[in-house]
Write a protein that holds these residues in place. Structure first.
Motif, PDB file in Angstrom:
ATOM      1  N   UNK A 101       0.837  -1.208   0.000  1.00  0.00           N
ATOM      2  CA  UNK A 101       0.000   0.000   0.000  1.00  0.00           C
ATOM      3  C   UNK A 101       0.868   1.254   0.000  1.00  0.00           C
ATOM      4  N   UNK A 102       1.948   1.243   0.788  1.00  0.00           N
ATOM      5  CA  UNK A 102       2.829   2.408   0.834  1.00  0.00           C
ATOM      6  C   UNK A 102       3.479   2.672  -0.515  1.00  0.00           C
ATOM      7  N   UNK A 103       3.744   1.627  -1.293  1.00  0.00           N
ATOM      8  CA  UNK A 103       4.356   1.813  -2.608  1.00  0.00           C
ATOM      9  C   UNK A 103       3.378   2.392  -3.623  1.00  0.00           C
ATOM     10  N   UNK A 104       2.109   2.091  -3.468  1.00  0.00           N
ATOM     11  CA  UNK A 104       1.101   2.561  -4.430  1.00  0.00           C
ATOM     12  C   UNK A 104       0.617   3.968  -4.092  1.00  0.00           C
ATOM     13  N   UNK A 108      -1.193   7.113  -6.366  1.00  0.00           N
ATOM     14  CA  UNK A 108      -2.612   7.335  -6.117  1.00  0.00           C
ATOM     15  C   UNK A 108      -2.881   8.763  -5.660  1.00  0.00           C
ATOM     16  N   UNK A 109      -2.070   9.278  -4.761  1.00  0.00           N
ATOM     17  CA  UNK A 109      -2.312  10.611  -4.210  1.00  0.00           C
ATOM     18  C   UNK A 109      -1.997  11.716  -5.216  1.00  0.00           C
ATOM     19  N   UNK A 110      -1.092  11.455  -6.143  1.00  0.00           N
ATOM     20  CA  UNK A 110      -0.748  12.470  -7.152  1.00  0.00           C
ATOM     21  C   UNK A 110      -1.580  12.358  -8.418  1.00  0.00           C
ATOM     22  N   UNK A 111      -2.495  11.414  -8.464  1.00  0.00           N
ATOM     23  CA  UNK A 111      -3.362  11.253  -9.628  1.00  0.00           C
ATOM     24  C   UNK A 111      -2.683  10.636 -10.830  1.00  0.00           C
ATOM     25  N   UNK A 240      -1.001   0.961 -14.261  1.00  0.00           N
ATOM     26  CA  UNK A 240       0.185   1.675 -14.698  1.00  0.00           C
ATOM     27  C   UNK A 240       0.252   3.011 -13.998  1.00  0.00           C
ATOM     28  N   UNK A 241       1.404   3.637 -14.023  1.00  0.00           N
ATOM     29  CA  UNK A 241       1.570   4.924 -13.354  1.00  0.00           C
ATOM     30  C   UNK A 241       2.446   5.826 -14.203  1.00  0.00           C
ATOM     31  N   UNK A 242       2.111   7.120 -14.170  1.00  0.00           N
ATOM     32  CA  UNK A 242       2.909   8.140 -14.838  1.00  0.00           C
ATOM     33  C   UNK A 242       3.625   8.964 -13.774  1.00  0.00           C
ATOM     34  N   UNK A 243       4.112  10.098 -14.176  1.00  0.00           N
ATOM     35  CA  UNK A 243       4.765  10.977 -13.219  1.00  0.00           C
ATOM     36  C   UNK A 243       6.243  10.683 -13.095  1.00  0.00           C
ATOM     37  N   UNK A 244       6.903  11.383 -12.181  1.00  0.00           N
ATOM     38  CA  UNK A 244       8.350  11.215 -12.011  1.00  0.00           C
ATOM     39  C   UNK A 244       8.696   9.781 -11.598  1.00  0.00           C
ATOM     40  N   UNK A 245       9.755   9.258 -12.178  1.00  0.00           N
ATOM     41  CA  UNK A 245      10.160   7.895 -11.867  1.00  0.00           C
ATOM     42  C   UNK A 245      10.577   7.772 -10.406  1.00  0.00           C
ATOM     43  N   UNK A 246      11.234   8.792  -9.853  1.00  0.00           N
ATOM     44  CA  UNK A 246      11.697   8.705  -8.472  1.00  0.00           C
ATOM     45  C   UNK A 246      10.539   8.648  -7.485  1.00  0.00           C
TER      46      UNK A 246
END
Length: 335
Positions: A101-104, A108-111, A240-246
Motif C-alpha cells: 500500500x505504501x508503494x502505491x 494514487x495521491x498524485x493522480x 500503470x503509473x505516470x509521473x516522475x520515476x523517483x
C-alpha cells in the motif's frame, strides 16, 4: 528448533555442509530454468518455480539428514513446527500488505495511477496461475535466503556474520545480473535484509514467507502492477503509473521509485518490533562452559602424609567400663 546446540566431531563439517548446500542451490536453480523451457510459455514460470522448490527442499532435507544428524530435517528447511504459526504468518502478511500500500500511495495521491479491469474466463485462469506462481516463488526465495546454507553459516560463525554474508552474495548477484543496477540494487539488498532478519529473529520461515506473500500478492494481483523482481503476473486488474520515476516508478512499476527504498528501510525497523516476542523465545541460548574437566593429583607431601596415617597403628578404644551407680534414698524426717 533449527538452531539447537549440537557438537560437530569434525571442524570442517560446517564448511563442507555450507559448500554442498550452496552448490546444490545453484544446481537446482539452473536445472529448474532448463526444464521449464520444455513446457508451453504460459506454464514456464510455474514449472520453473515448482521444480526449483522441489529440488531445493529435497536436497536440503537429504543434506540435513546426512551431515547434521542432530538437526531435524524439516527445521533445515525453516519449517519449524510450533504453536502460533498462523499468528507468525499473519504478522508477516500484514507487514507485506503495508509495504504494498505504501508503494502505491504516491501514484494514487498524485493522480498518476491508471487501472484497467478485465473479467473473463482466460483472465481468471491466469490470475489463479499467477497466485500459484507467486506462492511457489516466495517459497523458493525463502529457501535460498534462509535455508540450510544460512543455518550452517550461523552455526559456524554467528547470526550477524551469516546475515552479512548472505547480503553480500545478494549484492554481488544484483550487480552482475541486472542492467539497471541503480534501481534494483538497493531494493534487492533491503528486501533480502528484511527476509533474513525475519528468519533470524524467529528461527523459522513463517514470518518472512508471510511478508513476501503479502507484499507480492497485494501489489501484483490486487493492484495489478508488475514487478521487475518476480515472475510476470496477470490479474483482473492491470495498472500503470505516470509521473516522475523517483516518485511513482513510472513504467518500471512502484518498486523502481525512490519511495521504495524509504519504505523498506522503515519496514526493516518494523520487523524488529513485530518479532520482539519471537526473538525472546526462540533466539536465546543457554550459556555453556567451554572448559574441560581436570583431575589434579595432590602434592607428593600430601600423598606421603596419607600413607603414614594409613600405616600407623590404629587406636584401641576400651569400652564396657561404667561409673559405679550410687543408690538413691529418700531423705529422713528430722522430727
Amino acid at each position: 528448533m533449527p538452531f539447537a546446540k549440537h557438537s560437530l566431531h569434525k571442524p570442517s563439517r560446517p564448511a563442507a555442509t555450507f559448500l554442498l548446500s550452496a552448490a546444490w542451490t545453484v544446481l537446482s536453480l539452473l536445472s529448474a530454468s532448463e526444464l521449464s523451457q520444455l513446457v508451453p510459455a504460459m506454464w514456464t514460470d510455474f514449472v520453473r518455480e515448482v521444480v526449483a522448490a522441489l529440488l531445493l527442499a529435497g536436497g536440503f532435507y537429504a543434506l540435513a539428514r546426512v551431515w547434521v544428524p542432530e538437526l531435524r530435517p524439516l527445521s533445515s528447511l525453516g519449517f519449524v513446527r510450533r504453536p502460533g504459526i498462523a499468528g507468525e504468518i499473519g504478522r508477516g502478511v500484514a507487514l507485506g500488505w503495508g509495504i504494498a500500500i505504501a508503494l502505491v500511495l504516491p501514484a494514487l495521491l498524485t493522480g498518476n495511477l491508471s487501472m484497467q479491469f478485465l473479467f473473463n474466463g482466460p483472465t481468471l485462469l491466469r490470475t489463479l496461475l499467477s497466485v500459484a506462481v507467486l506462492f511457489v516463488f516466495a517459497l523458493v526465495v525463502q529457501l535460498v535466503l534462509a535455508g540450510l546454507p544460512l543455518q550452517t553459516l550461523v552455526k559456524a560463525s554467528s547470526p550477524g556474520w551469516a546475515a552479512a554474508a548472505v547480503i553480500f552474495v545478494v549484492t554481488m548477484l544484483a550487480i552482475t545480473g541486472t542492467a539497471s543496477q541503480g534501481r534494483t540494487l538497493p531494493v534487492m539488498v533491503l528486501a533480502a535484509s528484511i527476509f533474513v532478519t525475519g528468519f533470524l529473529r524467529t528461527r523459522a520461515l513463517w514470518f518472512s514467507l508471510g511478508v513476501q506473500l503479502g507484499w507480492s500478492v497485494v501489489l501484483q494481483i490486487l493492484f495489478g502492477f508488475n514487478s521487475p523482481y518476480t515472475p510476470v503476473t496477470f490479474g483482473f486488474i492491470q495498472s500503470g503509473s505516470d509521473g516522475p520515476v523517483w516518485l511513482t516508478g513510472g513504467p518500471f512499476g512502484p518498486e523502481a521509485s525512490l519511495v521504495t527504498v524509504l519504505v523498506l528501510v522503515v519496514a526493516l525497523v518494523v520487523v524488529f518490533r513485530l518479532t520482539k516476542e519471537y526473538a525472546w523465545h526462540y533466539t536465546w541460548q543457554p550459556l555453556e562452559g567451554a572448559g574441560r574437566p581436570m583431575d589434579v593429583a595432590p602434592p607428593a607431601e600430601h600423598q606421603r602424609e596419607e600413607k603414614r596415617q594409613a600405616a600407623a597403628a590404629p587406636l584401641i578404644q576400651i569400652g564396657g567400663l561404667q561409673a559405679p551407680q550410687i543408690p538413691y534414698s529418700e531423705p529422713r524426717d528430722p522430727a
